[in-house]
Design an enzyme around this catalytic site. Structure first.
Site, PDB file in Angstrom:
ATOM      1  N   LYS A 271       0.834  -1.147  -0.103  1.00  0.00           N
ATOM      2  CA  LYS A 271       0.245   0.131   0.169  1.00  0.00           C
ATOM      3  C   LYS A 271       0.899   1.291   0.104  1.00  0.00           C
ATOM      4  O   LYS A 271       0.278   2.374  -0.175  1.00  0.00           O
ATOM      5  CB  LYS A 271      -0.842   0.030   1.195  1.00  0.00           C
ATOM      6  CG  LYS A 271      -1.657  -1.194   1.638  1.00  0.00           C
ATOM      7  CD  LYS A 271      -2.508  -1.338   2.759  1.00  0.00           C
ATOM      8  CE  LYS A 271      -3.001  -2.437   3.057  1.00  0.00           C
ATOM      9  NZ  LYS A 271      -2.383  -3.152   4.173  1.00  0.00           N
ATOM     10  N   GLY A 272       2.053   1.023   0.267  1.00  0.00           N
ATOM     11  CA  GLY A 272       2.747   2.200   0.790  1.00  0.00           C
ATOM     12  C   GLY A 272       3.191   3.397  -0.376  1.00  0.00           C
ATOM     13  O   GLY A 272       3.372   4.525  -0.181  1.00  0.00           O
TER      14      GLY A 272
ATOM     15  N   GLU B 254       7.815   2.409  -6.138  1.00  0.00           N
ATOM     16  CA  GLU B 254       7.924   1.975  -4.673  1.00  0.00           C
ATOM     17  C   GLU B 254       7.871   2.822  -3.704  1.00  0.00           C
ATOM     18  O   GLU B 254       8.162   4.098  -4.101  1.00  0.00           O
ATOM     19  CB  GLU B 254       9.134   1.056  -4.896  1.00  0.00           C
ATOM     20  CG  GLU B 254       9.026  -0.328  -4.752  1.00  0.00           C
ATOM     21  CD  GLU B 254       8.658  -1.190  -3.685  1.00  0.00           C
ATOM     22  OE1 GLU B 254       7.859  -0.676  -2.768  1.00  0.00           O
ATOM     23  OE2 GLU B 254       8.506  -2.370  -3.528  1.00  0.00           O
ATOM     24  N   ASP B 255       7.553   2.572  -2.490  1.00  0.00           N
ATOM     25  CA  ASP B 255       7.670   3.606  -1.237  1.00  0.00           C
ATOM     26  C   ASP B 255       9.049   3.853  -1.035  1.00  0.00           C
ATOM     27  O   ASP B 255       9.582   4.927  -0.657  1.00  0.00           O
ATOM     28  CB  ASP B 255       6.623   3.041  -0.164  1.00  0.00           C
ATOM     29  CG  ASP B 255       7.015   1.723   0.154  1.00  0.00           C
ATOM     30  OD1 ASP B 255       7.522   1.080  -0.351  1.00  0.00           O
ATOM     31  OD2 ASP B 255       6.181   1.519   1.302  1.00  0.00           O
TER      32      ASP B 255
ATOM     33  N   ASP C  81      14.879  -0.822   0.101  1.00  0.00           N
ATOM     34  CA  ASP C  81      15.878  -1.200   1.271  1.00  0.00           C
ATOM     35  C   ASP C  81      16.944  -2.149   1.085  1.00  0.00           C
ATOM     36  O   ASP C  81      17.894  -1.845   0.229  1.00  0.00           O
ATOM     37  CB  ASP C  81      14.814  -1.518   2.554  1.00  0.00           C
ATOM     38  CG  ASP C  81      15.716  -1.631   3.860  1.00  0.00           C
ATOM     39  OD1 ASP C  81      16.639  -0.817   4.096  1.00  0.00           O
ATOM     40  OD2 ASP C  81      15.447  -2.374   4.783  1.00  0.00           O
TER      41      ASP C  81
ATOM     42  N   PHE D  32      14.829   3.861  10.695  1.00  0.00           N
ATOM     43  CA  PHE D  32      13.385   3.669  10.064  1.00  0.00           C
ATOM     44  C   PHE D  32      12.420   4.979  10.039  1.00  0.00           C
ATOM     45  O   PHE D  32      12.213   5.700  11.109  1.00  0.00           O
ATOM     46  CB  PHE D  32      12.614   2.896  11.187  1.00  0.00           C
ATOM     47  CG  PHE D  32      11.394   2.342  10.873  1.00  0.00           C
ATOM     48  CD1 PHE D  32      11.402   1.157  10.230  1.00  0.00           C
ATOM     49  CD2 PHE D  32      10.031   2.618  11.141  1.00  0.00           C
ATOM     50  CE1 PHE D  32      10.203   0.466   9.623  1.00  0.00           C
ATOM     51  CE2 PHE D  32       8.982   2.002  10.776  1.00  0.00           C
ATOM     52  CZ  PHE D  32       8.928   0.975  10.095  1.00  0.00           C
TER      53      PHE D  32
ATOM     54  N   ASP E  85       4.506   3.138   6.599  1.00  0.00           N
ATOM     55  CA  ASP E  85       3.899   2.724   7.939  1.00  0.00           C
ATOM     56  C   ASP E  85       4.721   1.986   8.802  1.00  0.00           C
ATOM     57  O   ASP E  85       5.748   1.626   8.921  1.00  0.00           O
ATOM     58  CB  ASP E  85       2.580   1.834   7.693  1.00  0.00           C
ATOM     59  CG  ASP E  85       3.344   0.246   7.428  1.00  0.00           C
ATOM     60  OD1 ASP E  85       4.106   0.071   6.598  1.00  0.00           O
ATOM     61  OD2 ASP E  85       2.871  -0.769   8.116  1.00  0.00           O
TER      62      ASP E  85
ATOM     63  N   ARG F  11       0.699   6.197   7.571  1.00  0.00           N
ATOM     64  CA  ARG F  11       0.870   6.457   6.191  1.00  0.00           C
ATOM     65  C   ARG F  11       0.550   7.665   5.818  1.00  0.00           C
ATOM     66  O   ARG F  11       1.000   8.238   5.008  1.00  0.00           O
ATOM     67  CB  ARG F  11       0.152   5.139   5.368  1.00  0.00           C
ATOM     68  CG  ARG F  11       0.710   3.788   5.737  1.00  0.00           C
ATOM     69  CD  ARG F  11      -0.063   2.689   4.684  1.00  0.00           C
ATOM     70  NE  ARG F  11      -0.345   1.499   4.949  1.00  0.00           N
ATOM     71  CZ  ARG F  11       0.961   0.725   4.686  1.00  0.00           C
ATOM     72  NH1 ARG F  11       1.983   1.242   3.837  1.00  0.00           N
ATOM     73  NH2 ARG F  11       0.874  -0.610   4.887  1.00  0.00           N
TER      74      ARG F  11
HETATM   75  P1  IMP Z   1      13.252  -4.590   0.869  1.00  0.00           P
HETATM   76  O1  IMP Z   1      12.763  -5.800   0.035  1.00  0.00           O
HETATM   77  O2  IMP Z   1      14.350  -4.764   1.884  1.00  0.00           O
HETATM   78  O3  IMP Z   1      13.863  -3.651  -0.038  1.00  0.00           O
HETATM   79  O4  IMP Z   1      11.955  -3.715   1.421  1.00  0.00           O
HETATM   80  C1  IMP Z   1      11.319  -2.971   1.197  1.00  0.00           C
HETATM   81  C2  IMP Z   1      10.120  -2.957   2.031  1.00  0.00           C
HETATM   82  O5  IMP Z   1      10.254  -2.715   3.427  1.00  0.00           O
HETATM   83  C3  IMP Z   1       9.254  -1.424   1.565  1.00  0.00           C
HETATM   84  O6  IMP Z   1       8.623  -1.750   0.549  1.00  0.00           O
HETATM   85  C4  IMP Z   1       8.524  -1.256   2.949  1.00  0.00           C
HETATM   86  O7  IMP Z   1       7.281  -1.915   3.012  1.00  0.00           O
HETATM   87  C5  IMP Z   1       9.558  -2.019   4.170  1.00  0.00           C
HETATM   88  N1  IMP Z   1      10.290  -0.848   4.660  1.00  0.00           N
HETATM   89  C6  IMP Z   1      11.595  -0.786   4.633  1.00  0.00           C
HETATM   90  N2  IMP Z   1      12.101   0.229   5.264  1.00  0.00           N
HETATM   91  C7  IMP Z   1      11.034   0.875   5.917  1.00  0.00           C
HETATM   92  C8  IMP Z   1      10.909   1.990   6.694  1.00  0.00           C
HETATM   93  O8  IMP Z   1      11.936   2.713   7.209  1.00  0.00           O
HETATM   94  N3  IMP Z   1       9.729   2.321   7.158  1.00  0.00           N
HETATM   95  C9  IMP Z   1       8.531   1.525   6.677  1.00  0.00           C
HETATM   96  N4  IMP Z   1       8.591   0.618   6.040  1.00  0.00           N
HETATM   97  C10 IMP Z   1       9.970   0.149   5.658  1.00  0.00           C
HETATM   98 MG    MG Z   2       6.909  -1.620  -0.470  1.00  0.00          MG
END
Ligand code: IMP
Ligand code: MG
Length: 203
Positions: free
Chosen positions: A65-66, A121-122, A125, A174, A181, A187
């Protein structure tokens, strides 16, 4: 939240004391990007994307949803023809503590074959989620496939994934707000803020 990402250290008192404002409950350490900063950067980014795809029409795919808030703000600043679609994903953490598995919980409504696609993407990471999504979408025969993320945390990257467009690079903290969220809350903040987590180091 992605399973590879540790949760904020403090339990969220949102449910125990509804009289407090969100900010009180959240123990926001600082605002990283204000509403005005986000808006002006989105205007720049929309122009960048338009210049890249001039003369073509675009399919923007938001990851639920981000990315919804970012996608809405971005598309409102674009004047080339855009279509939008959404993908829902679920992540499962593994007992080993290894990065989670990702699966599609809501698929696209329409085919992307032959289309110029930008995945929205939101935050990127570790990159695991994006790698999975890119592999899935690439197999469906788009004419082109690019990535646009609101936030990019390159310091935590484990798998290398291409990020073509980004609003902001952020430090290893974070964050919540503007789509991001914590336990499905916050959000709707119109700014991005840093909150404490167990893995945070002082900035
Ligand atoms: P990745 O697979 O580690 O790149 O994860 C990305 C996902 O982790 C994002 O789409 C978010 O849903 C979640 N995420 C990573 N860091 C944060 C943060 O700082 N706040 C909130 N959600 C996060
Ligand atoms: Mg995401």
């Amino acid at each position: 939240m992605n399973p590879g990402h540790s949760s904020p250290a403090h339990s969220n008192p949102a449910h125990s004391n509804p009289a407090h404002s969100n900010e009180d409950l959240l123990c926001i350490e600082k605002v990283l990007f204000t509403e005005e900063q986000i808006e002006s950067r989105i205007i720049e980014l929309a122009a960048e994307i338009e210049a890249h795809y001039r003369g073509r029409s675009l399919k923007l795919i938001g990851v639920l949803k981000g990315s919804v808030f970012f996608l809405a703000a971005l598309t409102r600043r674009m004047s080339i023809p855009v279509r939008i679609d959404f993908l829902g994903i679920s992540s499962f953490s593994q007992r080993s503590g290894a990065p989670g598995l990702v699966r599609i919980s809501k698929d696209l409504d329409d085919s992307i074959e032959g289309e110029d696609v930008v995945l929205i993407e939101d935050i990127v990471d570790t990159g695991f989620t994006l790698r999975y999504l890119m592999q899935t979408l690439a197999s469906r025969g788009p004419n082109s496939l690019a990535v646009c993320t609101f936030l990019d945390r390159t310091s935590r990257r484990i798998v290398q994934v291409p990020v073509d467009f980004r609003c902001f690079e952020i430090p290893d903290r974070f964050v919540v707000g503007f789509g991001l969220d914590y336990n499905q809350l916050y959000r709707n903040l119109n700014y991005v803020a840093v909150i404490s987590t167990s893995r945070d180091t002082p900035m």
